[in-house]
Design an enzyme around this catalytic site. Structure first.
Site, PDB file in Angstrom:
ATOM      1  N   ARG A  49      -4.691   4.547   6.010  1.00 15.21           N
ATOM      2  CA  ARG A  49      -5.455   4.944   4.817  1.00 15.21           C
ATOM      3  C   ARG A  49      -6.682   4.064   4.642  1.00 15.21           C
ATOM      4  NH1 ARG A  49      -2.065   5.315  -0.583  1.00 15.21           N
ATOM      5  NH2 ARG A  49      -2.304   3.057  -0.495  1.00 15.21           N
ATOM      6  N   LYS A  72      -9.222   4.936  -1.297  1.00 19.03           N
ATOM      7  CA  LYS A  72      -8.889   3.787  -2.148  1.00 19.03           C
ATOM      8  C   LYS A  72     -10.104   2.866  -2.217  1.00 19.03           C
ATOM      9  CE  LYS A  72      -4.604   1.447  -3.265  1.00 19.03           C
ATOM     10  NZ  LYS A  72      -4.082   2.370  -4.282  1.00 19.03           N
ATOM     11  N   GLU A 127      -3.873  13.126 -11.316  1.00 22.75           N
ATOM     12  CA  GLU A 127      -3.006  11.949 -11.215  1.00 22.75           C
ATOM     13  C   GLU A 127      -3.293  11.002 -12.364  1.00 22.75           C
ATOM     14  OE1 GLU A 127      -3.760   8.913  -8.241  1.00 22.75           O
ATOM     15  OE2 GLU A 127      -5.624   9.890  -7.659  1.00 22.75           O
TER      16      GLU A 127
HETATM   17  C1  LIG Z   1      -3.079   3.150  -4.701  1.00 27.14           C
HETATM   18  C2  LIG Z   1      -3.134   4.321  -5.603  1.00 27.14           C
HETATM   19  C3  LIG Z   1      -2.019   5.138  -5.842  1.00 27.14           C
HETATM   20  C4  LIG Z   1      -0.649   4.831  -5.287  1.00 27.14           C
HETATM   21  O1  LIG Z   1      -0.604   4.869  -3.891  1.00 27.14           O
HETATM   22  P1  LIG Z   1       0.605   4.157  -3.119  1.00 27.14           P
HETATM   23  O2  LIG Z   1       0.257   4.307  -1.686  1.00 27.14           O
HETATM   24  O3  LIG Z   1       1.837   4.878  -3.475  1.00 27.14           O
HETATM   25  O4  LIG Z   1       0.638   2.741  -3.578  1.00 27.14           O
HETATM   26  C5  LIG Z   1      -2.178   6.258  -6.643  1.00 27.14           C
HETATM   27  N1  LIG Z   1      -3.375   6.555  -7.210  1.00 27.14           N
HETATM   28  C6  LIG Z   1      -4.462   5.786  -7.010  1.00 27.14           C
HETATM   29  C7  LIG Z   1      -5.736   6.176  -7.659  1.00 27.14           C
HETATM   30  C8  LIG Z   1      -4.385   4.648  -6.204  1.00 27.14           C
HETATM   31  O5  LIG Z   1      -5.474   3.902  -6.021  1.00 27.14           O
END
Ligand SMILES: *Cc1c(COP(=O)(O)O)cnc(C)c1O
Length: 340
Positions: free
Chosen positions: A83, A185, A221
């Site tokens: 990722r 991210k 989300e």
């Molecule tokens: C990091 C993150 C998540 C959660 O991802 P994981 O891989 O499960 O830790 C969800 N939403 C956002 C916006 C994130 O930055």
């Protein structure tokens, strides 16, 4: 097991603690150096660094877990490596070889072993890999040099008093554009969510839920965690959209819901006007683990799922299965656990 640091493991929050070592590697003239562990937690970078001006940076969030026997293990770290490279690719940053990424994480965890919380505390070691554009520059173009850093700190369980439901409100704002960086991210998404988060907290909610930026009719989300719901016919449902950050926890739960709990599963649209289809709901992510959602405030009305005070049975089962695997009490699907 080596000596543990002198920390009140049972009362840790989610805040910065300086541990002893961090890893740092530099990319220059087309390649990465070998990287090394350092003790100084300050970075000295050019005032022209693209990370400071143009948001050319991305990060990851993962954890190391102490098992009952005292071993230390990582949960699906290659997924974090993949990722981070997707984020790096879109932001015109050099990719980090997956083995280099996982090796850096292992080095940092080993060097800070005294900070990996004991098994029965429920606490974990949070790990933060970071990739930033640095070097002398002023144009809005890719940086001439890059830093890849990994640091860590012990953090408490998200649920200080056991797993308790949280209420969320729906934001009027967007954290990401329909086909922008929502699925990556990157810090920019978080900059965009600070004000909506502040408003949600000010109104007494745990956080806000974002709707799809095109029509504002579908759940995307929470600012730091993905959404899931359990329908009245026992289906595990989670939204599908290019502007949702693909949570590793979410994809793990999709798998566990299907293969372990034998539920039907779907990634599809979740309409904010159709919350009635769910009997339970939650937010999931590395930091949040699973946060049960008590209710969602939308257009002045609080829609309550299972209960505002009690956690639903399926959410509880998912939580116990996930944590059981992460802490080594339940056998993990192939390749999910990497020993440090
Ligand atoms: C990091 C993150 C998540 C959660 O991802 P994981 O891989 O499960 O830790 C969800 N939403 C956002 C916006 C994130 O930055």
């Amino acid at each position: 097991m080596s000596k543990l640091a002198n920390i009140d493991w049972n009362n840790l929050g989610f805040s910065y603690i300086k541990t002893d070592f961090r890893y740092i590697s530099t990319w220059k003239n087309g390649s990465w150096d070998d990287g090394k562990l350092v003790t100084d937690n300050k970075l000295t970078i050019s005032e022209g660094s693209t990370a400071l001006h143009y948001g050319q940076q991305c990060f990851e969030g993962m954890k190391a877990y102490r098992t009952k026997t005292g071993d230390i293990q990582l949960f699906r770290p290659y997924e974090n490596a993949k990722r981070m490279n997707l984020s790096a690719h879109y932001l015109m940053m050099p990719e980090i070889p997956e083995e280099k990424f996982v090796d850096a994480v292992k080095q940092v965890v080993r060097a800070n072993e005294a900070y990996v919380p004991p098994y029965d505390s429920g606490a974990t070691l949070y790990i933060r890999p970071l990739l930033i554009g640095i070097g002398d520059n002023i144009c809005p173009c890719p940086a001439p040099e890059y830093l890849f850093c990994v640091f860590c700190m012990p953090v408490g369980p998200y649920f200080k008093d056991g797993m308790a439901p949280v209420n969320f409100t729906v934001s009027d704002f967007d954290r990401a554009a329909p086909y922008g960086t929502g699925g990556l991210k990157v810090g920019g998404n978080y900059a965009a969510s600070l004000y909506p988060y502040h408003l949600a907290k000010k109104s007494g909610f745990g956080d806000c839920i974002y709707l799809d930026p095109t029509t504002h009719t579908k759940i995307e989300e929470v600012g730091t965690a993905n959404f899931f719901g359990i329908t009245k016919n026992d289906e595990f449902v989670t939204p599908k959209s290019p502007s949702i950050l693909p949570s590793i926890t979410k994809y793990s739960l999709l798998y566990l819901a299907k293969e372990v709990l034998h539920l039907k599963t779907a990634e599809r649209d979740v309409l904010i006007d159709n919350l009635d289809e769910f009997k339970e709901a939650g937010a999931c992510g590395t930091a949040a683990i699973i946060t049960p959602i008590g209710g969602i405030q939308y257009k002045g009305k609080l829609h309550v799922f299972h209960s505002e005070t009690e956690v639903g049975p399926i959410t509880t089962k998912l939580y116990n299965t996930l944590c059981g695997i992460q802490f080594g009490d339940i056998e993990a699907p192939d390749g999910w656990i990497v020993k440090v």
